[in-house]
Design a protein around this motif. Structure first.
Motif, PDB file in Angstrom:
ATOM      1  N   VAL A 132     -10.304   5.022  26.435  1.00  0.00           N
ATOM      2  CA  VAL A 132     -10.419   3.983  25.754  1.00  0.00           C
ATOM      3  C   VAL A 132     -11.568   3.903  24.678  1.00  0.00           C
ATOM      4  N   ILE A 133     -11.168   3.617  23.583  1.00  0.00           N
ATOM      5  CA  ILE A 133     -12.053   3.335  22.513  1.00  0.00           C
ATOM      6  C   ILE A 133     -12.029   1.995  21.749  1.00  0.00           C
ATOM      7  N   LEU A 134     -13.310   1.247  22.055  1.00  0.00           N
ATOM      8  CA  LEU A 134     -13.573   0.048  21.302  1.00  0.00           C
ATOM      9  C   LEU A 134     -13.507  -0.135  19.934  1.00  0.00           C
ATOM     10  N   GLU A 135     -12.792  -0.611  19.229  1.00  0.00           N
ATOM     11  CA  GLU A 135     -12.809  -0.520  17.846  1.00  0.00           C
ATOM     12  C   GLU A 135     -13.356  -1.767  17.082  1.00  0.00           C
ATOM     13  N   ILE A 162     -16.811   4.390  21.181  1.00  0.00           N
ATOM     14  CA  ILE A 162     -17.000   3.194  20.220  1.00  0.00           C
ATOM     15  C   ILE A 162     -16.162   3.723  18.790  1.00  0.00           C
ATOM     16  N   ALA A 163     -15.564   2.883  18.147  1.00  0.00           N
ATOM     17  CA  ALA A 163     -15.228   3.252  16.909  1.00  0.00           C
ATOM     18  C   ALA A 163     -15.453   2.148  15.861  1.00  0.00           C
ATOM     19  N   PRO A 182     -21.244   5.452  15.870  1.00  0.00           N
ATOM     20  CA  PRO A 182     -20.071   5.312  16.662  1.00  0.00           C
ATOM     21  C   PRO A 182     -19.147   6.968  16.868  1.00  0.00           C
ATOM     22  N   ASP A 183     -18.372   7.001  17.820  1.00  0.00           N
ATOM     23  CA  ASP A 183     -17.640   8.142  18.032  1.00  0.00           C
ATOM     24  C   ASP A 183     -16.696   8.412  17.113  1.00  0.00           C
ATOM     25  N   PHE A 184     -16.131   7.299  16.538  1.00  0.00           N
ATOM     26  CA  PHE A 184     -14.920   7.568  15.350  1.00  0.00           C
ATOM     27  C   PHE A 184     -15.266   6.391  14.408  1.00  0.00           C
TER      28      PHE A 184
END
Length: 604
Positions: A132-135, A162-163, A182-184
């Motif tokens: 899961v990526i929280l954008e 995190i995005a 952030p990762d993305f």
């Protein structure tokens, strides 16, 4: 830019609030999912969960839904409801890869909705938090950057990533990038639309790619709608993308791309590119990976037993997630009590979480640029090579430098000394490689008309200038990502093309040559439209100004066996072009039978 939507007089804000409260309470939100694609591998990385209101509601559109939430001060309630709806549906559909879900920073900052409650909910529905990526959808948190950094740190400790959304809408999100790491990072669609026509947008994206590489983030381009945009983004080094060209948001999305990777017009699939270069796969070393939950002690023993082992890739279900560096782990275990403290803990705790990961089909020159632009440790510790997003092997900085040196020596040996373009050997190798891949392409033979008389009349230096002009134009109008320009010798050139608009490119090259070549003649000869030379018999001949002839053969799989047959076919097409007056293009439209034998070498 936020668009305000006014409620109808009959409904009013109160009506909106009541309807929104019912939608949330009755769990009537409708998730849809849009794939996010790995542009190097041509596979789906994950899906962005998007929300619609009930189809029979005035709040069906996302714009109306979130406008109502803001008016009714229910943004946080809607945020949590959206996250729950997307995660539950994602799990029900058993979609592969990652789930990107939008969240306002303020939602994370509310005490009761911190990381623990989100992680507990994901565990309850059986969705691994690492997927899961929280954008984050706003750029300036009201609670401050420090508070948000603390909350996101707690999320990461629980496995969430995190995005950051809509990069480029303002300087505040650059501040957020710096603060949160952030990762993305998702590139706003404004910078994607018509990027191939806007050098300033190209420069912006190129800068963002460099920053992402330095910060360890992955860049995702949003709103890709045309093949030209996609090719440009790939060329600039953008790794991930989403948009209508790839797939539209759907309630039941496909588990694989609706288009095959081979048919997509991107350059990420390097095996179908025309570059005569070595690929990252040529540097492959077989290094056994280690699952992320294997204890550090196992990695320590492998390093101790195998002194030549410089790094161990860490994977989860075959997908690389990090790299255990030899010197880092051994130095850590050498400190008092560290081996006892960390030996039984999973190795993902000591791995480098931001290794350099490259697709197997990236060229070594592109790989070299990535290594040089990144941190020095990649030269020492090496890099991970993947195929289809899955671990394939490793490469080292030493092997990369050695391969580049070999390529430079080979290029110098076979390059034409005047133009520096690849000569006969690399031309033939490229043709044979394309035939081996069964890839359709176009072979064009370029030759100057009446060049020898021009050379005799004006001298060798003037002849060289005309050859250099032709070389420059062929390179200028070829697609650097999909076409190959070679110099057979003298005034003969070969262009191997996979660009879809190859005919337009060749016609533009012809027109530009016609415009510029006249400048290489004296005014008297230009006015006369030609020049006089003495034939071997002593007869005076009038010849027209030097022009360009292009003979083109379209190559389909199975029609030709090797470069000898293609050389013969393009030579015949060139002869037909030279029969035409002026700057001419002849396209062989006859379909030859499947070939059985050949006698002519390419370029003769």
């Amino acid at each position: 830019m936020q668009i305000c939507v006014e409620p109808s007089p009959l409904q009013g804000v109160a009506g909106w609030c009541q309807e929104l409260d019912e939608i949330i309470g009755q769990r009537r939100l409708q998730p849809v999912f849009q794939p996010i694609v790995d542009l190097d591998a041509g596979v789906i990385l994950g899906y962005e969960g998007l929300i619609r209101g009930p189809s029979d509601s005035t709040l069906h559109s996302p714009m109306m839904l979130f406008e109502a939430a803001e008016r009714c001060q229910m943004t946080i309630s809607l945020d949590i409801a959206c996250l729950r709806a997307c995660a539950e549906r994602f799990t029900e559909l058993a979609l592969p890869g990652m789930l990107f879900v939008n969240l306002h920073p303020e939602t994370l900052l509310v005490q009761e909705q911190r990381a623990a409650s989100i992680l507990a909910f994901l565990a309850q529905i059986g969705l691994d938090s690492k997927r899961v990526i929280l954008e984050l959808t706003e750029t300036r948190p009201n609670g401050g950057y420090l508070a948000l950094r603390e909350v996101t740190s707690g999320c990461r400790k629980g496995g969430l990533r995190i995005a950051m959304d809509d990069l480029g809408e303002g300087f505040s999100n650059l501040r957020l990038w710096s603060e949160l790491r952030p990762d993305f990072v998702k590139l706003d669609k404004h910078f994607v639309q018509n990027i191939h026509l806007d050098p300033l947008k190209e420069q912006f994206v190129r800068s963002m790619v460099d920053i992402a590489r330095e910060s360890g983030a992955q860049l995702v381009a949003e709103g890709i709608e045309s093949a030209a945009e996609l090719r440009t983004l790939c060329r600039l080094g953008v790794r991930y993308g989403q948009g209508y060209l790839l797939a539209r948001p759907q309630a039941h999305p496909a588990h694989e791309l609706p288009l095959s990777a081979d048919s997509l017009p991107w350059t990420g699939n390097r095996r179908h590119a025309l570059r005569n270069q070595a690929l990252a796969r040529d540097l492959l070393m077989d290094v056994a990976p280690m699952e992320s939950r294997v204890p550090n002690e196992a990695a320590y023993r492998r390093f101790a037993e195998h002194p030549e082992c410089f790094a161990i890739p860490v994977v989860e279900d075959g997908v690389p997630v990090g790299l255990l560096r030899r010197h880092h782990l051994l130095e850590s275990f050498a400190k008092p009590f560290n081996r006892e403290l960390y030996g039984k803990k999973p190795c993902h705790l000591m791995m480098d979480k931001q290794p350099l990961v490259v697709n197997a089909d990236i060229t070594v020159h592109e790989l070299s640029s990535l290594v040089v632009a990144a941190e020095q440790r990649y030269l020492v510790d090496g890099f991970i090579i993947t195929e289809g997003g899955r671990y394939l092997g490793m490469g080292t900085g030493f092997a990369l430098m050695r391969k580049i040196t070999e390529l430079q020596l080979s290029a110098a040996r076979y390059a034409n000394p005047l133009t520096g373009l690849p000569g006969n050997v690399p031309i033939n190798e490229t043709v044979d490689r394309l035939l081996g891949m069964r890839a359709p392409f176009v072979a064009a033979y370029a030759d100057l008309d009446h060049f020898k008389p021009f050379n005799d009349l004006y001298g060798y230096a003037a002849g060289d200038d005309l050859i250099l002009l032709l070389a420059r134009l062929l390179q200028e109008f070829a697609d650097p990502e999909r076409d190959f320009v070679g110099h057979v010798g003298g005034d003969d050139f070969v262009v191997l093309m996979q660009s879809e608009d190859w005919e337009e490119r060749l016609r533009r090259a012809l027109a530009e040559f016609g415009r510029l070549a006249s400048g290489h003649f004296t005014e008297r000869h230009r006015e006369a439209g030609g020049f006089e030379v003495a034939a071997r018999t002593g007869e005076i001949l009038f010849l027209p100004l030097t022009t360009l002839s292009l003979g083109v053969v379209k190559i389909q799989p199975g029609r030709y066996l090797n470069h000898h047959e293609i050389g013969a076919a393009t030579a015949d097409a060139k002869k037909q072009a030279k029969k035409m007056p002026g700057n001419s293009l002849f396209i062989e439209r006859r379909v030859p039978p499947s070939s059985k034998s050949s006698a002519c070498a390419c370029g003769r």
